[in-house]
Design an enzyme around this catalytic site. Structure first.
Site, mmCIF file in Angstrom:
data_model
loop_
_atom_site.group_PDB
_atom_site.id
_atom_site.type_symbol
_atom_site.label_atom_id
_atom_site.label_comp_id
_atom_site.label_asym_id
_atom_site.label_seq_id
_atom_site.Cartn_x
_atom_site.Cartn_y
_atom_site.Cartn_z
ATOM 1 N N CYS A 48 0.813 -1.219 0.000
ATOM 2 C CA CYS A 48 0.000 0.000 0.000
ATOM 3 C C CYS A 48 0.845 1.266 0.000
ATOM 4 O O CYS A 48 0.415 2.304 -0.504
ATOM 5 C CB CYS A 48 -0.927 -0.002 1.212
ATOM 6 S SG CYS A 48 -1.980 -1.463 1.338
ATOM 7 N N ASP A 80 -2.617 -3.833 7.452
ATOM 8 C CA ASP A 80 -3.828 -4.513 7.911
ATOM 9 C C ASP A 80 -3.955 -5.885 7.258
ATOM 10 O O ASP A 80 -4.479 -6.822 7.862
ATOM 11 C CB ASP A 80 -5.059 -3.665 7.590
ATOM 12 C CG ASP A 80 -5.200 -2.473 8.527
ATOM 13 O OD1 ASP A 80 -4.322 -2.301 9.385
ATOM 14 O OD2 ASP A 80 -6.171 -1.725 8.398
ATOM 15 N N CYS A 121 -1.604 2.683 3.388
ATOM 16 C CA CYS A 121 -2.392 1.672 4.086
ATOM 17 C C CYS A 121 -3.358 2.355 5.054
ATOM 18 O O CYS A 121 -3.127 3.475 5.516
ATOM 19 C CB CYS A 121 -1.476 0.707 4.820
ATOM 20 S SG CYS A 121 -2.299 -0.801 5.385
ATOM 21 N N ASP A 122 -4.431 1.672 5.385
ATOM 22 C CA ASP A 122 -5.615 2.276 5.996
ATOM 23 C C ASP A 122 -5.354 3.338 7.057
ATOM 24 O O ASP A 122 -5.807 4.472 6.937
ATOM 25 C CB ASP A 122 -6.493 1.176 6.607
ATOM 26 C CG ASP A 122 -7.128 0.294 5.550
ATOM 27 O OD1 ASP A 122 -6.878 0.519 4.353
ATOM 28 O OD2 ASP A 122 -7.858 -0.636 5.914
ATOM 29 N N LYS A 123 -4.683 2.987 8.160
ATOM 30 C CA LYS A 123 -4.566 3.915 9.284
ATOM 31 C C LYS A 123 -3.590 5.036 9.012
ATOM 32 O O LYS A 123 -3.559 6.039 9.739
ATOM 33 C CB LYS A 123 -4.151 3.165 10.563
ATOM 34 C CG LYS A 123 -5.013 1.973 10.912
ATOM 35 C CD LYS A 123 -6.488 2.291 10.885
ATOM 36 C CE LYS A 123 -7.322 1.033 11.015
ATOM 37 N NZ LYS A 123 -7.161 0.063 9.914
ATOM 38 N N CYS A 193 -5.597 -1.092 -1.353
ATOM 39 C CA CYS A 193 -6.622 -1.982 -1.902
ATOM 40 C C CYS A 193 -7.554 -1.224 -2.843
ATOM 41 O O CYS A 193 -7.883 -0.060 -2.618
ATOM 42 C CB CYS A 193 -7.407 -2.638 -0.780
ATOM 43 S SG CYS A 193 -6.414 -3.806 0.174
ATOM 44 N N GLU A 443 -9.828 -5.237 13.600
ATOM 45 C CA GLU A 443 -10.705 -5.511 12.472
ATOM 46 C C GLU A 443 -10.897 -7.020 12.353
ATOM 47 O O GLU A 443 -10.009 -7.795 12.698
ATOM 48 C CB GLU A 443 -10.087 -5.004 11.171
ATOM 49 C CG GLU A 443 -10.104 -3.508 11.022
ATOM 50 C CD GLU A 443 -9.514 -3.062 9.694
ATOM 51 O OE1 GLU A 443 -9.098 -3.932 8.908
ATOM 52 O OE2 GLU A 443 -9.469 -1.855 9.468
ATOM 53 N N SER A 469 -13.198 -4.394 8.731
ATOM 54 C CA SER A 469 -12.468 -3.814 7.620
ATOM 55 C C SER A 469 -13.425 -3.070 6.707
ATOM 56 O O SER A 469 -14.615 -3.407 6.620
ATOM 57 C CB SER A 469 -11.760 -4.919 6.842
ATOM 58 O OG SER A 469 -11.309 -4.452 5.590
#
Length: 571
Positions: A48, A80, A121-123, A193, A443, A469
């Site tokens: 990511c 994640d 990436c997400d966070k 993603c 998650e 998620s």
């Protein structure tokens, strides 16, 4: 122009400081220029963030061409994808705070004049935005971009397809060799993603807040255009410095936060946004709760047919005009206030006003919305007095009632699901996984994807004080507050109790007599902490409830540098 960074270089007392700068190859001209931090998460821990290296270099070039001296640094990231389904996921949400803290530490520790922060990436996206808003120096956020979708058996696939295929193999309905092919096809490039999971959702949030280069967020991470976007970011941060704003807290207002909630609801975005938007608000000193999020969700039409609830991915939005298409349509429909400012100094409506009309498939017009009230709902009731989250985008039905099957950890639930030791019609309850109880509010995509792969996605409900998620689909309710570890009603549920979920009425209730619940409460005691030392123990002591974003400090931090004040410099 007096600069914050002057405190590190002016006068005889700063001779050693300048020596350190010269040791980094800076000459007199570079030392005299504004110092701009460029922070990313480039590294080898997740695909990511692997787009960040070239983009950070391009941003530095933009800063230099506009008269600044870029200072590159990096911060952490937890994947994640690799942290999922085990104890490692406890560090995911914690990493959001570490990222914000580390940006604060470096920007204020070196008295930088501005900052460009990347996310992948997400966070990393909310963490970077929180850091920018906390420091409140001229700055902006850049998303590194999403991966391209894979192709498998003639269709687009994402990592979510691989997760769900695992559950299908467990039922015997899919040959393991097919799963191997899915694994190799699911993520063909670097980048976050591809679906409207947390990363792309929060990238859109940055657009709605005005914190990023307009219409940049859904350009794929491997497209060369991203280098030009990053270079422009370098020029913009220097313009912000010379103009004196708008600063991040000028951009993050109650109105822009509501705009951010609207873009999440309109695209069927990640439930995690309802955690991250209040956390960003907290950094600006604005108390913005799940109730504020709920009010916007309820009035926003769902116009994006995006995965996991829909059919399309980020690249499909980009191919049809990008985030601007969504923002322009929401402004036209009255769901977003187009007068809020952006980092360019122009209003949101000005920046996105030239976007094409929705194509009618990937993005619809508001009059032809998939749902009139958004893809996410906040539930309240006797089981979640402070709120819970349900993604309704893509659900066939939103009413469910059944007996509880209670698990006191994700691992307990995962073992039961792998063994198929649950029944259709049940409500699977996973508790003691909240911000403090987990700690870390894990998650549970692994569990939910297995359930979906076993063709039980809407035949059971799953609810938790943990998180899901952005890729999760099915009748999954997370962020239940108060959490079980703090004595919330979730702690009192017993296997066999009936639970009723009504997404249309926005209710979630435990169907147990109040007198019985009082008896159970009198007998309940909090569980022992799962971690007594280290980062997770420290986080558990500091973290607040999910309804206000699971933050670890009171927002609106003010930075004062007495040495700068003595020199008559901005601090």
């Amino acid at each position: 122009m007096a600069l914050r960074s002057d405190v590190t270089r002016l006068g005889i007392e700063r001779t050693p400081h300048r020596a350190f700068m010269r040791a980094m190859g800076l000459d007199d001209e570079a030392i005299a220029r504004p110092m701009i931090g460029v922070v990313s998460m480039k590294g080898d821990v997740t695909p990511c963030n692997m787009t960040h290296g070239p983009q950070a270099e391009a941003a530095k070039t933009g800063v230099e061409e506009a008269g600044g001296t870029p200072r590159e640094f990096t911060t952490i990231s937890i994947s994640d994808g690799i942290g999922m389904n085990h104890e490692g996921m406890k560090y995911s949400l914690v990493s959001r705070e570490i990222i914000a803290d580390s940006i604060e530490a470096v920007v204020h520790g070196h008295a930088y004049d501005g900052v460009i922060a990347f996310g992948g990436c997400d966070k990393t996206l909310p963490g970077a935005m929180m850091g920018i808003v906390r420091c409140n120096v001229p700055g902006l956020f850049l998303f590194g971009g999403a991966a391209l979708p894979g192709r498998f058996e003639g269709r687009d696939v994402t990592v979510l397809d691989a997760y769900e295929a695992v559950g299908t193999v467990m039922t015997g309905a899919l040959d393991p060799s097919v799963l191997d092919g899915m694994e190799r096809a699911a993520k063909p490039t670097i980048g976050a993603c591809a679906g409207q999971f947390t990363a792309n959702t929060m990238a859109m949030v940055a657009e709605a807040l005005g914190l990023t280069v307009p219409n940049s967020s859904l350009v794929p991470g491997v497209h060369a255009e991203r280098l030009a976007i990053a270079k422009r970011a370098g020029r913009i941060v220097m313009e912000l410095l010379r103009r004196g704003g708008p600063l991040p807290r000028d951009l993050v207002t109650r109105t822009s936060l509501e705009n951010a909630c609207a873009i999440v609801a309109a695209t069927g975005g990640s439930t995690n946004a309802a955690l991250h938007i209040p956390a960003i608000a907290n950094e600006a000193g604005i108390r913005f709760s799940i109730d504020d999020v709920a009010a916007v969700f309820a009035r926003t039409p769902l116009i994006g047919d995006l995965r996991p609830g829909g059919r399309f991915v980020a690249k499909d939005v980009h191919d049809r005009g990008g985030v601007s298409v969504v923002i322009r349509e929401l402004i036209r429909a009255g769901a977003i206030d187009g007068t809020t400012p952006t980092v360019t100094g122009r209003a949101l409506a000005e920046e996105h006003g030239a976007a094409p009309d929705p194509d009618g498939a990937v993005i619809r017009r508001a009059e032809n919305a998939i749902r009139p009230d958004g893809g996410l709902v906040v539930l309240k009731g006797s089981l979640a007095p402070a709120g819970a989250l349900l993604k309704v985008a893509g659900l066939a039905g939103t009413v469910f009632e059944g007996p509880a099957r209670v698990f006191d950890s994700e691992e307990e639930c995962a073992r039961a699901v792998r063994a198929r030791a649950y029944e259709a019609g049940e409500v699977l309850v996973v508790r003691y996984e909240g911000p403090a109880g987990g700690p870390g509010m894990r998650e549970m995509l692994g569990v939910t994807a297995l359930i979906y792969g076993q063709k039980m996605g809407e035949k059971v409900a799953l609810l938790t004080d943990g998180r899901f998620s952005g890729a999760t689909r099915g009748l999954c309710i997370g962020h239940i507050a108060p959490e079980a570890a703090s004595g919330g009603p979730l702690a009192l549920v017993r296997t066999g109790d009936r639970i009723r979920i009504d997404g249309s009425a926005r209710r979630i209730d435990l169907l147990v007599e109040p007198a019985e619940l009082e008896r159970r409460r009198a007998a309940w005691s909090p569980p022992a902490p799962r971690h007594r030392a280290g980062l997770l123990a420290k986080y558990a002591r500091l973290v607040g409830g999910a309804e206000y974003g699971a933050v670890t400090h009171d927002g609106g931090a003010r930075w004062v540098n007495p040495a700068a004040a003595e020199m008559g410099l901005p601090s």
